[in-house]
Design a protein around this motif. Sequence first.
Motif, PDB file in Angstrom:
ATOM      1  N   UNK A 105      11.527   5.668 -11.261  1.00 34.56           N
ATOM      2  CA  UNK A 105      10.732   5.277 -12.413  1.00 34.56           C
ATOM      3  C   UNK A 105      10.524   3.794 -12.556  1.00 34.56           C
ATOM      4  N   UNK A 106      11.257   2.950 -11.833  1.00 32.93           N
ATOM      5  CA  UNK A 106      11.164   1.513 -12.056  1.00 32.93           C
ATOM      6  C   UNK A 106      10.241   0.780 -11.116  1.00 32.93           C
ATOM      7  N   UNK A 107       9.708   1.438 -10.050  1.00 31.80           N
ATOM      8  CA  UNK A 107       8.876   0.758  -9.059  1.00 31.80           C
ATOM      9  C   UNK A 107       7.594   1.550  -8.854  1.00 31.80           C
ATOM     10  N   UNK A 108       6.458   0.883  -9.005  1.00 30.41           N
ATOM     11  CA  UNK A 108       5.166   1.537  -8.798  1.00 30.41           C
ATOM     12  C   UNK A 108       4.949   1.808  -7.313  1.00 30.41           C
ATOM     13  N   UNK A 109       4.169   2.845  -7.024  1.00 28.91           N
ATOM     14  CA  UNK A 109       3.888   3.195  -5.632  1.00 28.91           C
ATOM     15  C   UNK A 109       3.213   2.044  -4.893  1.00 28.91           C
ATOM     16  N   UNK A 110       2.336   1.308  -5.573  1.00 27.10           N
ATOM     17  CA  UNK A 110       1.644   0.185  -4.925  1.00 27.10           C
ATOM     18  C   UNK A 110       2.630  -0.856  -4.406  1.00 27.10           C
ATOM     19  N   UNK A 111       3.732  -1.068  -5.148  1.00 28.41           N
ATOM     20  CA  UNK A 111       4.756  -2.022  -4.693  1.00 28.41           C
ATOM     21  C   UNK A 111       5.496  -1.489  -3.470  1.00 28.41           C
ATOM     22  N   UNK A 112       5.744  -0.185  -3.457  1.00 25.67           N
ATOM     23  CA  UNK A 112       6.373   0.428  -2.279  1.00 25.67           C
ATOM     24  C   UNK A 112       5.485   0.235  -1.057  1.00 25.67           C
ATOM     25  N   UNK A 113       4.195   0.521  -1.204  1.00 22.81           N
ATOM     26  CA  UNK A 113       3.256   0.386  -0.090  1.00 22.81           C
ATOM     27  C   UNK A 113       3.185  -1.061   0.396  1.00 22.81           C
ATOM     28  N   UNK A 114       3.214  -2.012  -0.541  1.00 20.71           N
ATOM     29  CA  UNK A 114       3.152  -3.431  -0.148  1.00 20.71           C
ATOM     30  C   UNK A 114       4.345  -3.812   0.724  1.00 20.71           C
ATOM     31  N   UNK A 115       5.531  -3.329   0.359  1.00 18.66           N
ATOM     32  CA  UNK A 115       6.727  -3.638   1.144  1.00 18.66           C
ATOM     33  C   UNK A 115       6.641  -2.991   2.527  1.00 18.66           C
ATOM     34  N   UNK A 116       6.201  -1.729   2.580  1.00 14.88           N
ATOM     35  CA  UNK A 116       6.098  -1.032   3.862  1.00 14.88           C
ATOM     36  C   UNK A 116       5.070  -1.697   4.759  1.00 14.88           C
ATOM     37  N   UNK A 117       3.963  -2.152   4.192  1.00 16.76           N
ATOM     38  CA  UNK A 117       2.915  -2.817   4.978  1.00 16.76           C
ATOM     39  C   UNK A 117       3.398  -4.143   5.548  1.00 16.76           C
ATOM     40  N   UNK A 118       4.268  -4.833   4.794  1.00 19.76           N
ATOM     41  CA  UNK A 118       4.694  -6.166   5.206  1.00 19.76           C
ATOM     42  C   UNK A 118       5.361  -6.188   6.558  1.00 19.76           C
ATOM     43  N   UNK A 119       6.261  -5.297   6.806  1.00 16.04           N
ATOM     44  CA  UNK A 119       6.915  -5.018   8.088  1.00 16.04           C
ATOM     45  C   UNK A 119       7.796  -6.149   8.604  1.00 16.04           C
ATOM     46  N   UNK A 120       7.269  -7.362   8.794  1.00 13.14           N
ATOM     47  CA  UNK A 120       8.050  -8.421   9.424  1.00 13.14           C
ATOM     48  C   UNK A 120       8.403  -9.533   8.423  1.00 13.14           C
ATOM     49  N   UNK A 121       9.328 -10.365   8.814  1.00 10.81           N
ATOM     50  CA  UNK A 121       9.751 -11.466   7.955  1.00 10.81           C
ATOM     51  C   UNK A 121      10.030 -12.685   8.824  1.00 10.81           C
ATOM     52  N   UNK A 122       9.964 -13.886   8.257  1.00  9.86           N
ATOM     53  CA  UNK A 122      10.196 -15.088   9.053  1.00  9.86           C
ATOM     54  C   UNK A 122      11.675 -15.440   9.137  1.00  9.86           C
TER      55      UNK A 122
END
Length: 839
Positions: A414-431
């Motif tokens: 209930x605390x995280x919108x689906x759009x935020x989940x998708x954004x994290x999954x799309x990000x994939x890599x980090x510096x």
Amino acid sequence: MTFVSHFVDRVDIELDPFQEEAIAAILRDESVLVAAPTGSGKTLVGVFGACRALDLGLRTFYTTPLKALSNQKYAEFVRAFGVENVGLLTGDNSINPGARVVVMTTEVLRNMIYANLESIDDLGLVVLDEVHYLQNPYRGSVWEEVIIHLPRSVRLVCLSATVSNVSDFAAWMREVRGQMSVVEARGRPVPLDHRYLYADRRSRQVLSIPVLQGGRPNPKGSELDPPWLASTRRSFGPRARGVGRPELIEFLAANRELPAIIFIFSRAGCQSAADETLASGLRLTTSMEREMIREVVDRRLAKLDPRDLKVLGFTAFLAGLEAGFAPHHAGLIPPFREIVEECFERQLIKVVFATETLSLGINMPARSVVIEKMVKFNGETHKILSPGEYTQFSGRAGRRGIDHRGSSYVVWGGGVAFADVARVVEGEFYPITSSFRPTYNMAANLVKRYSPEAARELLNLSFAQFSQDAEVVRLEAELRGLRRQRSPVPSRGEIEEIRVVPGSVISVPGGEGSRHRASLVVLSVSQRHQGRMKIQAVSPSGRGYTLDATHLREARLQKRITLPAIERGRKELMRREAAKELKRSLKARHHQEPSRDFLETGHSREVEARQEGRAARLQERINQRRATLSGYFERVLSVMEAFGFSKGWSLTPTGAVLANIYSESDILVALALDTLCLDSLDEPGFAAVLSWLTFEPRPSFTGTGLRTAHPELIERYHQLQRLSSELQRLEGARELPLTRTPDVGFSELIYDWADQRPLERILRFSPIPPGDFVRNTKQIADLARQIGAVYANQPLGRLARRTELAIVRGIVALSSEITIPTDELAQFTGDSDFDVVGL
């Protein structure tokens, strides 16, 4: 049979292109940086590098960020190379340290470099596993110290998760280390499905949908958001609800998604999940699997007192294991965690409820991964996972050679919108970002080993400085190279002392990166204009070289041979015949040519002058830039000098102690050793004092305080508090991070443990989790070990060693042991399976 040929024979899977590319670089005698997803087979490259080094007669050090990971790699390498060829060095263990392949934590290698130990003289290769760990805010500096300080003749194999700025990181590595190949793999060997898991409120079914469709967020996902998170107004309530743990496991089992790792970002959550699943009556194991689980448990806990097992909650732990699931978190004692790891790796248990500690390199791949919540506490606040964190967790899904696909599930919350989940999954890599900053211990070692100019150059070679100003790093590397080349022309006396005459055989530095020297025979010696020496020489291959007196500073006289009698003027014939005679006299099959760096070492005073001018201009450009790290370093030195650890550019006796203390509170430890008269204490009292310097409270256990029954400790604690306050005052005035305040929270527990009280008495009346008790005790033992080495045969050193023996007992001692089943100790050259998939 060589190790490389044995490697080729045992690799019975098709290598991925990135593995072939990395192995080719190693065969070219190059360092290599491999950036590839979790579970893709990066370790195989490190294993090949070790094989190559062994065949060349050189040693390999394999470093990891964690003791647990080092222990696991040690067991794997024993299976691969044979027990006699493999060693282990961590704070807890020293097994066969002179072995040809030694697994260790990265801190151990850093300490060896600073100590100038002879054990790195024949070192040919260092594998830096999880090298992206250099961004860790507390320990990351160690990786940069190792990369900067290792001799350039040592080749590196750096293994990293897939990161977004690999080109920047590789550019820094090339500036600091020279030639380095970069091998990057973006694709996973086992494809991964990212799915969103929820329970339908009407049908009560557990369902899942893809997070992404066509590379974009699935439009159905937002329809599942509750009204307070929805992007548009809806008249109806949420269609979805959360999923209970038992029904989650039943869903995974029904969809053949076991074994699975369920990430829950709290120890209490992991434990309650295991208890809830056990209470539900779920059973995931067969009778044969339960029997095999009990064999693992008996083998690993055979030395533990039954009374200790009771206080550790063993009965419930075993019941969960036999049912097919278990928690895995830092609150468990290490033997319990190792049991979980072995049983899961052997597919005896099917579900593990884990905190994020499991994402840090331990080899526990699963068919599926479940992330129960997308929010976790970062030490200060609750934040949504970053794309890099999500990549680390989901990377556990999909076992190479076993699964065709892996699955990563995010559970509706209930605390995280689906759009935020998708954004994290799309990000994939980090510096990769640097956390490098000079500690007091590092500063002491720089003062001890280098001149002021060289120390500042080394600081400017860090990735932190590179990230801030890549130009400074490039200039420092160029200046460092110039200073290596430059050397004053020898005086006439020095030249005559070398006694180079026609027929002299000299050895000089060999080809780039070679550990061997080249041999040349001198054909003639004459004087140039202004008295400069001109030396004509030839190598065994017949290649001619013109040298001068500057080159003799790096030459060694081997012997003299008789040159063939050739008529004057027939230079080509003289070269060929002299080369043949030199080759016969050396009686060697292979010969080196002189290195380019050696040949380019100042052929004339004009070259020397140009180099001097170039070096001066480089230094001026460097000085014009803001030397952030150098300024930080100066402030660290000023604190050291204020407390008497240094005077000018030299260490005092207490500064020499500081150079050998590796602790987050290094300077406070050194102050305590110098001022608190600790050698008059007994072992329990000394252990209590060390706990003040190592214990860091957690929300689950803030401590028990200090009993008034120990007045000798109370007075010392007040004295240490005053030192700490003064230290923090100076650090604050210089805008330096404040050294942690001493904490008495663990004092009474370690006092009683060092006083040989039973574990049952200590844990029964204390809220500390057993794993935290073991971890804190081992930290104290490690500090006592360092003090014992620094003070050697002095009373304080003897007290430290007695204290270490007093506290490394029972469950603490068992938690430091390495357990490898007897049937896994097959020799590398025998009938063992070369476990490529496991590596």
